[in-house]
Enzyme design. Structure first.
Site: not given
Length: 403
Positions: A134, A137-138
């Site tokens: 993701c 997200c990261d």
């Protein structure tokens, strides 16, 4: 929260939230069970430019609008994970990881999908330590570093471009010949013009290297068979999705070999009162807009199913008299004529029977339950048990003789 609901929705992505809006607006007692962040995969999408009415928005912002809309209609939300279901009875039973048991008259499965794993050496071991799925997200954890993206579809290329906002360089590993990507043309053009993106063609990734953190990858050229190592600090996999339907094993729900749920145009599964919407169903296009459309359809169909069940339970099963379940169509002249005749005959018989009318145009579930294919049709019932079916010709004496 009470454990009994009219409509229970498994999954809080765009399909589930759209269903919640429609369920709440229909004044159904509705609950959404979601194991992660509300919004599902859409919540991890940084940029959305193709949802009607929003020329540019983010996944989290759009999903927050969806949730707020559902909230405004009194929909309940439960953060938990469904681990098993029992759809064998009229009241559906859903059990959660935290030990909750919830009953519902209708269930909409909107659990979506999750990233597919390649299961190559190093992938699982280094998840969370350089291996990611993701970008939203990261990506920020790879500021100024070198990142590998595996895949060439819309998600891979669009997420790869997002990662370039943080990374020093993003290298995309592509199975196809040079210049061939699986994504849409607009994204392909933008990616080719991105100075921080590079492509390695005709190749696949064989191993993620590193002990505690990602140190590099081993890449194999599919044409020459040669393997080379490339230094990097992060690897993002975007190689497809799999439906999150594992909890439905042995539930009786029909699924294909991949775990996707086939439905008809009304989002109905093979089980009465159970519907499937969004990314976990068999469909051509998996997008926020199509999931939302699925959810709207399923909730409307579920509302009518619940209404029919309520009518059947109160007017048929609880009736002290025997019931004449009359299926008709208001636009059918023979139906209208027969309704008048049936009520006249029943009056002459001192209203010995209770006449329950079912409009075939709107109440299709009961028609399906009794295999009704034409109107008018009448099924004589006693406490819900079928006694016989009447000949519905417009003949008063013949009708009387049957009753």
């Amino acid at each position: 929260m009470a454990d009994n609901y009219e409509l229970l929705i498994i999954g809080g992505g765009p399909g589930g939230l759209a269903a919640a809006v429609y369920g709440g607006r229909a004044r159904l007692k509705t609950i959404v069970i979601n194991k992660g962040s509300i919004g599902g995969l859409a919540n991890t999408t940084r940029e959305i430019v193709n949802y009607p009415g929003y020329t540019h928005t983010t996944g989290p912002d759009l999903m927050e609008d969806f949730r707020y809309h559902a909230d405004s209609f009194g929909v309940g939300f439960l953060k938990d994970e469904v681990i098993s279901v029992d759809f064998s009875q009229e009241e559906k039973l859903v059990k959660t990881k935290k030990g909750r048991e919830l009953n519902a008259k209708a269930v909409i499965i909107a659990c979506g999908s999750e990233p597919r794993l390649l299961n190559i050496p190093g992938e699982k071991k280094l998840q969370g330590n350089g291996v990611a799925y993701c970008a939203t997200c990261d990506a920020e954890f790879f500021e100024g570093e070198d990142v590998i993206v595996v895949g060439s579809g819309d998600q891979a290329i669009e997420e790869g471009m997002y990662i370039t906002k943080y990374a020093r360089k993003v290298t995309v590993i592509v199975l196809h010949d040079e210049g061939i990507l699986d994504c849409n043309k607009v994204s392909a053009e933008r990616a080719s013009q991105n100075e921080k993106m590079e492509f390695i063609w005709n190749s696949t990734i064989e191993e993620v290297l590193g002990e505690d953190n990602v140190k590099g990858v081993q890449i194999k050229n599919l044409k020459t068979g040669d393997s080379t190592e490339l230094v990097c600090q992060g690897v993002f996999f975007f190689v497809g999705m799999i439906p999150s339907t594992h909890f439905l094993k042995d539930s009786g729900i029909e699924m294909d070999e991949k775990g996707y749920i086939p439905v008809n145009e009304m989002m109905e599964t093979n089980l009465e009162g159970v519907y499937a919407v969004g990314d976990n169903r068999v469909k051509y296009l998996r997008q926020v807009v199509t999931a939302a459309g699925d959810g709207a359809i399923a909730a409307v169909v579920a509302e009518r199913y619940i209404e029919e069940q309520n009518v059947f339970n109160t007017k048929v099963l609880q009736s002290e008299k025997k019931v004449l379940l009359l299926f008709y169509n208001a636009l059918n002249s023979e139906s209208v004529e027969f309704i008048t005749l049936l009520e006249e005959v029943n009056l002459e018989l001192s209203n010995s029977y209770k006449v329950v009318k079912v409009d075939m145009a709107t109440k299709k579930n009961l028609a399906h339950k009794y295999n009704i294919v034409k109107v008018p049709s009448v099924v004589l019932l006693d406490k819900g048990l079928e006694i016989k079916r009447l000949d519905c010709s417009v003949d008063k004496e013949k009708l009387k003789s049957q009753l």
